[in-house]
Scaffold this active site. Structure first.
Site, PDB file in Angstrom:
ATOM      1  N   ASP A  80       0.594   0.458  -6.658  1.00 23.02           N
ATOM      2  CA  ASP A  80       0.662  -0.276  -5.240  1.00 23.02           C
ATOM      3  C   ASP A  80       2.116  -1.057  -4.925  1.00 23.02           C
ATOM      4  OD1 ASP A  80      -0.337  -2.361  -3.073  1.00 23.02           O
ATOM      5  OD2 ASP A  80      -2.098  -1.028  -3.353  1.00 23.02           O
ATOM      6  N   ASP A  81       2.196  -1.959  -4.099  1.00 19.28           N
ATOM      7  CA  ASP A  81       3.367  -2.595  -3.580  1.00 19.28           C
ATOM      8  C   ASP A  81       4.158  -3.100  -4.861  1.00 19.28           C
ATOM      9  OD1 ASP A  81       5.260  -3.516  -1.914  1.00 19.28           O
ATOM     10  OD2 ASP A  81       4.138  -4.671  -0.585  1.00 19.28           O
ATOM     11  N   LYS A 156      -0.435   6.112  -0.934  1.00 24.50           N
ATOM     12  CA  LYS A 156      -1.189   5.063   0.109  1.00 24.50           C
ATOM     13  C   LYS A 156      -0.038   4.548   0.723  1.00 24.50           C
ATOM     14  CE  LYS A 156      -3.078   0.423  -0.147  1.00 24.50           C
ATOM     15  NZ  LYS A 156      -3.539  -0.715  -1.014  1.00 24.50           N
ATOM     16  N   ASP A 158       0.839   2.000   3.515  1.00 23.27           N
ATOM     17  CA  ASP A 158       0.193   0.799   4.232  1.00 23.27           C
ATOM     18  C   ASP A 158       0.655   0.602   5.517  1.00 23.27           C
ATOM     19  OD1 ASP A 158      -1.330  -1.506   4.184  1.00 23.27           O
ATOM     20  OD2 ASP A 158      -0.335  -2.287   2.659  1.00 23.27           O
ATOM     21  N   SER A 190      -3.642   3.814   6.671  1.00 24.57           N
ATOM     22  CA  SER A 190      -4.149   2.610   6.617  1.00 24.57           C
ATOM     23  C   SER A 190      -4.229   2.071   8.122  1.00 24.57           C
ATOM     24  CB  SER A 190      -3.029   1.582   6.201  1.00 24.57           C
ATOM     25  OG  SER A 190      -3.307   1.615   4.444  1.00 24.57           O
ATOM     26  N   ARG A 212      -8.587   3.136   4.524  1.00 18.30           N
ATOM     27  CA  ARG A 212      -9.063   1.933   4.658  1.00 18.30           C
ATOM     28  C   ARG A 212      -9.304   1.629   6.125  1.00 18.30           C
ATOM     29  NH1 ARG A 212      -7.100  -1.831   1.594  1.00 18.30           N
ATOM     30  NH2 ARG A 212      -8.075  -3.102   2.943  1.00 18.30           N
ATOM     31  N   ASP A 216      -8.747  -6.360   3.137  1.00 16.08           N
ATOM     32  CA  ASP A 216      -8.809  -6.336   1.702  1.00 16.08           C
ATOM     33  C   ASP A 216      -9.563  -6.821   1.219  1.00 16.08           C
ATOM     34  OD1 ASP A 216      -6.064  -5.021   2.140  1.00 16.08           O
ATOM     35  OD2 ASP A 216      -4.888  -6.597   1.239  1.00 16.08           O
TER      36      ASP A 216
END
Ligand SMILES: *[C@@H]1O[C@H](CO)[C@@H](O)[C@H](O)[C@H]1NC(C)=O
Ligand SMILES: *[C@@H]1O[C@H](CO)[C@@H](O)[C@H](O)[C@H]1NC(C)=O
Ligand SMILES: *[C@@H]1O[C@H](CO)[C@@H](O)[C@H](O)[C@H]1NC(C)=O
Ligand SMILES: *[C@@H]1O[C@H](CO)[C@@H](O)[C@H](O)[C@H]1NC(C)=O
Ligand SMILES: *[C@@H]1O[C@H](CO)[C@@H](O)[C@H](O)[C@H]1NC(C)=O
Length: 410
Positions: A80-81, A156, A158, A190, A212, A216
């Site tokens: 992830d980030d 992914k 975002d 996202s 998504r 979150d």
């Protein structure tokens, strides 16, 4: 019969022309993502085992490959980030933080591929990622190429620090850039989470493998409850868009962390399985307790989630804070009609609630005998005996817990 055939061809045509055709995510994606458990922990001096680093991903990849998760279907390990350098390289490429990923992402991809896993990475459609790292807005094509060259299998993307207007078109462009690399890369979008129900969901189906939808998840039961509530409140809208190749994503499984009890963990696994949700864990697989690991590895729950029909299930009854969720499953040689029923308690009165299930309510008239698998095995339902249509089953549901049943007409 003829009408049915024409309808089928029509639906098939619709499917082929309007959904992303990269051959991926034919059942809900399964894997592991760093965010919920490890967030943006970058201090490797203080937290050498937990900071976002190649060491963390190699350590978790080993566990996925060796502790039965890969065998159960969990294949993607996703960064992830907070993985990247704070600036792009002189040729504008994204680059990994060289202290925390001294061997680079390509090396990490090779490592996980050798274990039979696939590697995912994180980017952001806006000017910066949510954690303040370089965003992709002016470099979508270059970033798609970079990820592909590194051997990345999942992206992914975002939506922090991005203009909401035109977001769908931007994600569509990225989807085309990923396609143009020639490497099959699963695409997690996202924009529906940022735009809400105003988002163009047809474009999500057309350009994304999963997306998504909502906020979150954090490590608490209230979030599981809130997300499940949002999905059931909006189920008539949302369910139309889910299917093989394209899924609604209620966010990570938080099972095995700090916030959910054992019974609440069964509830999350139940609802996520019924929803045909991506099963993306976010937990330290070195320290997870065996009873939580067993929920994540429950083969019946996974089979329900991964059913090839890919139908997103729904809430069918909701009284006394006991919810019944239903998901139709593909028929088999032995059984022409099969369903999963999830009975989830949102009660907190400490009462081991007896819920009646009348089988006749859920099946065609010509189904008379049933076999039942009690997925978590807490009730006294004998797998070896057959049940009659006229029978009332009474299952006991603990407060904030769940019972998941796989029922086949035989
Ligand atoms: C790119 O898109 C085409 C047409 O939709 C599809 O046939 C092909 O498999 C895709 N390739 C990749 C690598 O995703
Ligand atoms: C970030 O990149 C710059 C040059 O692009 C480099 O000088 C620096 O060492 C890098 N820092 C880290 C932590 O990767
Ligand atoms: C969504 O986008 C498609 C183009 O892919 C367009 O045809 C459709 O009208 C849009 N729907 C809405 C509700 O804006
Ligand atoms: C289920 O019941 C709760 C109250 O008990 C309510 O808040 C919720 O909106 C109901 N959900 C649906 C989809 O009807
Ligand atoms: C099953 O339970 C329902 C609801 O409690 C009741 O109305 C029905 O009569 C019961 N049927 C049988 C066969 O016991």
């Amino acid at each position: 019969m003829k009408k049915f055939t024409i309808l089928s061809i029509f639906l098939l045509g619709l499917h082929v022309s309007y959904s992303l055709d990269n051959g991926l995510a034919l059942t809900p994606p399964m894997g592991w993502l760093s965010w919920q458990r490890f967030r943006c922990l970058t201090d490797c001096q203080k937290f050498p085992d937990e900071c976002i680093s190649e060491q963390l991903f190699k350590r978790i990849a080993d566990r996925i490959a060796k502790d039965g998760y890969l065998e159960a279907g969990y294949q993607y390990i996703i960064i992830d980030d907070c993985w990247s350098n704070m600036s792009r390289s002189s040729d504008n490429r994204l680059q990994a933080d060289s202290n925390r990923f001294p061997n680079g992402i390509k090396d990490l991809a090779d490592y996980v591929h050798n274990l039979g896993l696939k590697l995912g990475i994180y980017g952001d459609y806006g000017t910066e990622t949510c954690g303040g790292y370089p965003g992709s807005i002016n470099y979508l094509e270059l970033d798609a190429q970079t990820f592909s060259e590194w051997g990345v299998d999942y992206l992914k993307l975002d939506g922090c620090y991005a203009a909401l207007h035109g977001m769908e078109e931007g994600y569509a462009k990225m989807s085309q850039f990923l396609n143009a690399t020639g490497r099959p890369i699963m695409f997690s979008c996202s924009f529906p989470a940022y735009k809400g129900l105003e988002a163009n969901y047809s474009m999500a189906v057309q350009h994304c493998n999963l997306w998504r939808n909502y906020g979150d998840i954090d490590d608490q039961w209230d979030d599981v409850k809130d997300i499940a509530g949002w999905f059931s409140d909006n189920q008539d809208f949302l369910r139309k868009f889910a299917g093989p190749g394209h899924w609604n994503d209620p966010d990570m499984l938080i099972i095995g962390n700090f916030g959910l009890s054992l019974e609440q963990s069964k509830s999350q696994m139940t609802i996520w399985s019924i929803l045909a949700a991506p099963l993306i864990m976010s937990v330290d697989l070195d320290t997870i307790r065996p009873e939580f690991r067993n929920i994540l590895l429950n083969k019946h729950a996974i089979r329900i989630n991964q059913d090839p029909l890919g139908i997103q299930g729904e809430l069918v009854s909701n009284t006394s804070s006991i919810q019944v969720w239903k998901k139709p499953l593909q028929s088999t040689k032995e059984s022409r009609q099969r369903i999963a029923l999830g009975i989830v308690s949102f009660r907190c009165d400490g009462y081991y609630y007896p819920q009646d299930i009348l089988l006749a309510e859920f099946f065609n008239e010509d189904c008379n005998t049933f076999s039942i698998i009690d997925v978590f095995g807490d009730n006294n339902l004998a797998a070896e005996r057959l049940y009659e249509k006229s029978e009332n089953l009474t299952v006991r549901v603990p407060p904030t817990g769940a019972v998941l049943l796989l029922i086949s007409a035989v």
